[in-house]
Design a protein around this motif. Structure first.
Motif, PDB file in Angstrom:
ATOM      1  N   THR A  31       0.850  -1.174   0.000  1.00  0.00           N
ATOM      2  CA  THR A  31       0.000   0.000   0.000  1.00  0.00           C
ATOM      3  C   THR A  31       0.896   1.238   0.000  1.00  0.00           C
ATOM      4  O   THR A  31       2.093   1.152   0.289  1.00  0.00           O
ATOM      5  CB  THR A  31      -0.947  -0.002   1.209  1.00  0.00           C
ATOM      6  OG1 THR A  31      -0.194  -0.260   2.392  1.00  0.00           O
ATOM      7  CG2 THR A  31      -2.032  -1.056   1.062  1.00  0.00           C
ATOM      8  N   GLY A  59      -8.216   2.888  -0.375  1.00  0.00           N
ATOM      9  CA  GLY A  59      -8.551   1.792  -1.273  1.00  0.00           C
ATOM     10  C   GLY A  59      -7.437   0.800  -1.528  1.00  0.00           C
ATOM     11  O   GLY A  59      -7.646  -0.199  -2.226  1.00  0.00           O
ATOM     12  N   ASP A 100      -6.014  -1.388   0.450  1.00  0.00           N
ATOM     13  CA  ASP A 100      -6.338  -2.724   0.981  1.00  0.00           C
ATOM     14  C   ASP A 100      -7.225  -3.478  -0.005  1.00  0.00           C
ATOM     15  O   ASP A 100      -7.032  -4.672  -0.253  1.00  0.00           O
ATOM     16  CB  ASP A 100      -7.065  -2.620   2.331  1.00  0.00           C
ATOM     17  CG  ASP A 100      -6.250  -1.956   3.418  1.00  0.00           C
ATOM     18  OD1 ASP A 100      -5.006  -1.917   3.298  1.00  0.00           O
ATOM     19  OD2 ASP A 100      -6.856  -1.477   4.392  1.00  0.00           O
ATOM     20  N   GLN A 101      -8.180  -2.771  -0.573  1.00  0.00           N
ATOM     21  CA  GLN A 101      -9.085  -3.393  -1.532  1.00  0.00           C
ATOM     22  C   GLN A 101      -8.378  -3.739  -2.837  1.00  0.00           C
ATOM     23  O   GLN A 101      -8.688  -4.759  -3.453  1.00  0.00           O
ATOM     24  CB  GLN A 101     -10.291  -2.490  -1.790  1.00  0.00           C
ATOM     25  CG  GLN A 101     -11.187  -2.383  -0.579  1.00  0.00           C
ATOM     26  CD  GLN A 101     -12.418  -1.538  -0.831  1.00  0.00           C
ATOM     27  OE1 GLN A 101     -12.472  -0.742  -1.773  1.00  0.00           O
ATOM     28  NE2 GLN A 101     -13.416  -1.707   0.008  1.00  0.00           N
ATOM     29  N   GLU A 102      -7.422  -2.913  -3.250  1.00  0.00           N
ATOM     30  CA  GLU A 102      -6.657  -3.237  -4.454  1.00  0.00           C
ATOM     31  C   GLU A 102      -5.862  -4.528  -4.256  1.00  0.00           C
ATOM     32  O   GLU A 102      -5.825  -5.375  -5.155  1.00  0.00           O
ATOM     33  CB  GLU A 102      -5.701  -2.091  -4.801  1.00  0.00           C
ATOM     34  CG  GLU A 102      -6.393  -0.872  -5.365  1.00  0.00           C
ATOM     35  CD  GLU A 102      -5.422   0.240  -5.679  1.00  0.00           C
ATOM     36  OE1 GLU A 102      -5.364   0.652  -6.852  1.00  0.00           O
ATOM     37  OE2 GLU A 102      -4.707   0.697  -4.753  1.00  0.00           O
ATOM     38  N   HIS A 145     -11.143   2.518   8.369  1.00  0.00           N
ATOM     39  CA  HIS A 145     -11.473   1.677   7.206  1.00  0.00           C
ATOM     40  C   HIS A 145     -11.525   0.195   7.605  1.00  0.00           C
ATOM     41  O   HIS A 145     -11.199  -0.675   6.819  1.00  0.00           O
ATOM     42  CB  HIS A 145     -10.483   1.929   6.070  1.00  0.00           C
ATOM     43  CG  HIS A 145      -9.057   1.608   6.416  1.00  0.00           C
ATOM     44  ND1 HIS A 145      -8.348   2.263   7.374  1.00  0.00           N
ATOM     45  CD2 HIS A 145      -8.215   0.682   5.912  1.00  0.00           C
ATOM     46  CE1 HIS A 145      -7.131   1.760   7.452  1.00  0.00           C
ATOM     47  NE2 HIS A 145      -7.028   0.788   6.571  1.00  0.00           N
ATOM     48  N   ASP A 148     -12.831  -2.462   5.175  1.00  0.00           N
ATOM     49  CA  ASP A 148     -11.893  -2.837   4.109  1.00  0.00           C
ATOM     50  C   ASP A 148     -10.891  -3.868   4.617  1.00  0.00           C
ATOM     51  O   ASP A 148     -10.534  -4.807   3.908  1.00  0.00           O
ATOM     52  CB  ASP A 148     -11.120  -1.620   3.593  1.00  0.00           C
ATOM     53  CG  ASP A 148     -12.015  -0.570   2.961  1.00  0.00           C
ATOM     54  OD1 ASP A 148     -13.166  -0.891   2.635  1.00  0.00           O
ATOM     55  OD2 ASP A 148     -11.551   0.574   2.809  1.00  0.00           O
ATOM     56  N   ALA A 193     -12.560  -7.197   4.944  1.00  0.00           N
ATOM     57  CA  ALA A 193     -12.759  -7.782   3.613  1.00  0.00           C
ATOM     58  C   ALA A 193     -11.469  -8.395   3.091  1.00  0.00           C
ATOM     59  O   ALA A 193     -11.486  -9.487   2.501  1.00  0.00           O
ATOM     60  CB  ALA A 193     -13.276  -6.717   2.643  1.00  0.00           C
ATOM     61  N   LEU A 194     -10.330  -7.742   3.313  1.00  0.00           N
ATOM     62  CA  LEU A 194      -9.047  -8.282   2.862  1.00  0.00           C
ATOM     63  C   LEU A 194      -8.721  -9.580   3.599  1.00  0.00           C
ATOM     64  O   LEU A 194      -8.310 -10.570   2.978  1.00  0.00           O
ATOM     65  CB  LEU A 194      -7.923  -7.263   3.070  1.00  0.00           C
ATOM     66  CG  LEU A 194      -6.517  -7.766   2.755  1.00  0.00           C
ATOM     67  CD1 LEU A 194      -6.395  -8.212   1.305  1.00  0.00           C
ATOM     68  CD2 LEU A 194      -5.488  -6.694   3.080  1.00  0.00           C
TER      69      LEU A 194
END
Length: 123
Positions: free
Chosen positions: A34, A58, A60-62, A87, A90, A93-94
């Motif tokens: 990141t 974003g 983490d989402q990438e 966040h 996020d 989700a990761l």
């Protein structure tokens, strides 16, 4: 191997020290991170780092997207378990996507050390 590095603010020094300590191991792999974490790793080690956005913006989402597409082999995410993160969804989700796709995930220095030992034996 394709290795992603992520670190919360209070863990950035730890992740840089970790990568410096094992620079010889990581040199033979493709490094992702990141935003700020990647910048620090590059500046302090000279390793080439493919950088994503900052985690809260974003990144983490990438990285999660790369995991889901089968384009990430290991994730080392030094989390700060004592500080609330804005966040957090996020982050969750990761962690979930790593579990869903059976991608090894280290969330502290102890587990990251185990991964490095495996990488050393893999070379």
């Amino acid at each position: 191997m394709r290795i992603a590095f992520i670190a919360h603010d209070k863990k950035k020094d730890d992740i840089v020290d970790f990568v410096k300590r094992y620079k010889d191991v990581f040199e033979g792999h493709e490094i992702f991170a990141t935003g700020t974490t990647g910048k620090l790793i590059n500046e302090m080690t000279g390793l080439k780092v493919n950088r994503f956005l900052s985690g809260p913006l974003g990144g983490d989402q990438e990285i999660g997207s790369k995991v889901a597409q089968g384009e990430m082999d290991i994730v080392i995410f030094l989390r700060d378990p004592l500080t609330s993160q804005p966040h957090e969804p996020d982050i969750a989700a990761l962690l979930r996507i790593c579990d869903v796709h059976c991608v090894p995930l280290a969330t502290n220095l102890g587990s990251a050390e185990v991964f490095v030992k495996a990488l050393k034996s893999h070379n």
